[in-house]
Design a protein around this motif. Structure first.
Motif, PDB file in Angstrom:
ATOM      1  N   GLU A  50     -47.724 -94.342  99.640  1.00 30.84           N
ATOM      2  CA  GLU A  50     -47.693 -94.546  98.185  1.00 30.84           C
ATOM      3  C   GLU A  50     -49.021 -94.124  97.552  1.00 30.84           C
ATOM      4  O   GLU A  50     -49.034 -93.504  96.479  1.00 30.84           O
ATOM      5  CB  GLU A  50     -47.394 -96.015  97.873  1.00 30.84           C
ATOM      6  CG  GLU A  50     -45.954 -96.419  98.143  1.00 30.84           C
ATOM      7  CD  GLU A  50     -45.711 -97.901  97.918  1.00 30.84           C
ATOM      8  OE1 GLU A  50     -46.705 -98.625  97.660  1.00 30.84           O
ATOM      9  OE2 GLU A  50     -44.555 -98.335  97.998  1.00 30.84           O
TER      10      GLU A  50
ATOM     11  N   ALA B 243     -49.124 -90.334  97.561  1.00 26.38           N
ATOM     12  CA  ALA B 243     -48.270 -89.757  96.513  1.00 26.38           C
ATOM     13  C   ALA B 243     -48.895 -89.938  95.132  1.00 26.38           C
ATOM     14  O   ALA B 243     -48.876 -89.010  94.305  1.00 26.38           O
ATOM     15  CB  ALA B 243     -46.890 -90.410  96.564  1.00 26.38           C
ATOM     16  N   ALA B 244     -49.462 -91.120  94.879  1.00 25.11           N
ATOM     17  CA  ALA B 244     -50.093 -91.372  93.575  1.00 25.11           C
ATOM     18  C   ALA B 244     -51.289 -90.451  93.374  1.00 25.11           C
ATOM     19  O   ALA B 244     -51.492 -89.906  92.274  1.00 25.11           O
ATOM     20  CB  ALA B 244     -50.532 -92.831  93.483  1.00 25.11           C
TER      21      ALA B 244
ATOM     22  N   ARG C 234     -51.876 -87.404  94.759  1.00 21.83           N
ATOM     23  CA  ARG C 234     -51.486 -86.009  94.566  1.00 21.83           C
ATOM     24  C   ARG C 234     -50.823 -85.797  93.201  1.00 21.83           C
ATOM     25  O   ARG C 234     -51.036 -84.771  92.548  1.00 21.83           O
ATOM     26  CB  ARG C 234     -50.558 -85.563  95.694  1.00 21.83           C
ATOM     27  CG  ARG C 234     -51.288 -85.433  97.041  1.00 21.83           C
ATOM     28  CD  ARG C 234     -50.415 -84.920  98.164  1.00 21.83           C
ATOM     29  NE  ARG C 234     -49.359 -85.858  98.479  1.00 21.83           N
ATOM     30  CZ  ARG C 234     -48.068 -85.616  98.297  1.00 21.83           C
ATOM     31  NH1 ARG C 234     -47.665 -84.475  97.768  1.00 21.83           N
ATOM     32  NH2 ARG C 234     -47.171 -86.519  98.631  1.00 21.83           N
ATOM     33  N   GLU C 235     -50.048 -86.785  92.754  1.00 24.97           N
ATOM     34  CA  GLU C 235     -49.412 -86.681  91.445  1.00 24.97           C
ATOM     35  C   GLU C 235     -50.445 -86.684  90.321  1.00 24.97           C
ATOM     36  O   GLU C 235     -50.405 -85.845  89.406  1.00 24.97           O
ATOM     37  CB  GLU C 235     -48.431 -87.837  91.254  1.00 24.97           C
ATOM     38  CG  GLU C 235     -47.724 -87.838  89.909  1.00 24.97           C
ATOM     39  CD  GLU C 235     -46.775 -89.011  89.751  1.00 24.97           C
ATOM     40  OE1 GLU C 235     -46.330 -89.247  88.608  1.00 24.97           O
ATOM     41  OE2 GLU C 235     -46.488 -89.698  90.748  1.00 24.97           O
ATOM     42  N   LYS C 236     -51.401 -87.611  90.392  1.00 22.06           N
ATOM     43  CA  LYS C 236     -52.420 -87.699  89.346  1.00 22.06           C
ATOM     44  C   LYS C 236     -53.377 -86.503  89.398  1.00 22.06           C
ATOM     45  O   LYS C 236     -53.834 -86.008  88.357  1.00 22.06           O
ATOM     46  CB  LYS C 236     -53.200 -89.017  89.484  1.00 22.06           C
ATOM     47  CG  LYS C 236     -52.386 -90.252  89.113  1.00 22.06           C
ATOM     48  CD  LYS C 236     -53.194 -91.520  89.295  1.00 22.06           C
ATOM     49  CE  LYS C 236     -52.408 -92.755  88.892  1.00 22.06           C
ATOM     50  NZ  LYS C 236     -52.142 -92.770  87.427  1.00 22.06           N
TER      51      LYS C 236
ATOM     52  N   ALA D 184     -52.604 -83.454  90.416  1.00 18.32           N
ATOM     53  CA  ALA D 184     -51.876 -82.303  89.887  1.00 18.32           C
ATOM     54  C   ALA D 184     -51.784 -82.354  88.364  1.00 18.32           C
ATOM     55  O   ALA D 184     -51.787 -81.315  87.692  1.00 18.32           O
ATOM     56  CB  ALA D 184     -50.487 -82.235  90.509  1.00 18.32           C
ATOM     57  N   ALA D 185     -51.705 -83.560  87.816  1.00 16.77           N
ATOM     58  CA  ALA D 185     -51.585 -83.722  86.364  1.00 16.77           C
ATOM     59  C   ALA D 185     -52.948 -83.686  85.671  1.00 16.77           C
ATOM     60  O   ALA D 185     -53.019 -83.759  84.439  1.00 16.77           O
ATOM     61  CB  ALA D 185     -50.879 -85.038  86.048  1.00 16.77           C
TER      62      ALA D 185
END
Length: 293
Positions: A185, A188-189, A191-193, A195-196
């Protein structure tokens, strides 16, 4: 006419307090939660106001003496001890992009550039304390190019350099690890943040000749765990083009030493294409099996 003088400030206490405040400022810039920021600032005030030099407390009472100080818990006591014994604070250097583990490891007699790189890449050793732990739990002796004699020499050198007031029992060196679900988790958090573009970026000193601020940093707290996540900035990650795939997660609780793991995308086998925690692939396979409908 006499003047009233304030309490004497010991230079070593002032130096350690400044580093603790530096950490608080870095965490504030990287949008860490306020609890840790306040904790470092309170600890800095405590250390600066001590009537006794903090290195004297460590020498006479060990880390237990540091932990007993107001507003200084296990984690901050470990940081103070690291600064006093090695002159460095790996966590602060990591978060400011200044950490160069290979350079630090090469300060140990019998560790040259190639071995230092292998120890960092293969055993994930960033600090002298991690090297000492590896020297005592058998991992160092099993590393290519080390062997029994060199491992013994490194143990002896570290015992002298870091002091002998260290708990060396296997029970004390055991590190509780977060569950696989929680690590994935955090991965994932991050890599998501990243990328954004939602995370603050630092300019690592290593492998970054142009000083580019490219490395995002995530701080999160989940239950009792505190996490810091960064893309891997190792030589191997750069050579294989994995700097934006491999994620290094550092973790600890308020009562435990810092541990770390690396999360990668599996390139083969039954987990191909899935995110896995290196060294805990079997647990990852079980996790994904349970998650299937």
């Amino acid at each position: 006419m006499s003047q009233t003088q304030g309490p004497r400030l010991h230079p070593v206490n002032t130096r350690i307090a400044e580093k603790l405040r530096d950490m608080a400022n870095v965490l504030e810039q990287q949008e860490e939660d306020g609890f840790r920021i306040r904790a470092y600032r309170r600890a800095a005030d405590t250390v600066e106001a001590l009537a006794e030099p903090v290195d004297t407390i460590l020498a006479h009472k060990g880390r237990e003496g540091l932990v007993a100080l107001p507003d200084v818990g296990v984690g901050i006591a470990a940081a103070i001890a690291e600064m006093l014994l090695t002159g460095r604070w790996a966590q602060l250097e990591r978060l400011t992009g200044e950490l160069e583990p290979e350079k630090l490891l090469r300060t140990i007699p019998s560790i040259g550039p190639k071995l230092a790189a292998r120890l960092h890449e293969d055993l994930h050793i960033d600090t002298l304390e991690q090297l000492e732990m590896a020297a005592h739990d058998g991992r160092l002796e099993g590393a290519p190019g080390v062997g029994h004699r060199r491992a013994a020499a490194i143990r002896a050198y570290l015992a002298d350099r870091l002091g002998r007031r260290r708990i060396r029992s296997s029970a004390a060196s055991q590190q509780l690890e977060p569950p696989i679900k929680l690590l994935l988790e955090i991965d994932a958090a991050y890599r998501e943040k990243a990328a954004a573009g939602e995370l603050r970026k630092i300019a690592p000193k290593r492998f970054n000749p142009h000083g580019e601020a490219w490395l995002p940093v995530l701080h999160q707290r989940r239950a009792d765990w505190r996490f810091t996540a960064l893309y891997s900035n190792t030589q191997r990650a750069h050579e294989l083009g994995k700097t934006h795939d491999w994620v290094v997660i550092y973790f600890h609780t308020d009562a435990s030493a810092e541990g770390q793991c690396t999360v990668v995308t599996a390139g083969q086998g039954e987990l191909k294409g899935q995110r896995v925690v290196r060294g805990r692939e079997a647990e990852c396979a079980q996790y994904y099996a349970r998650a299937r409908p």
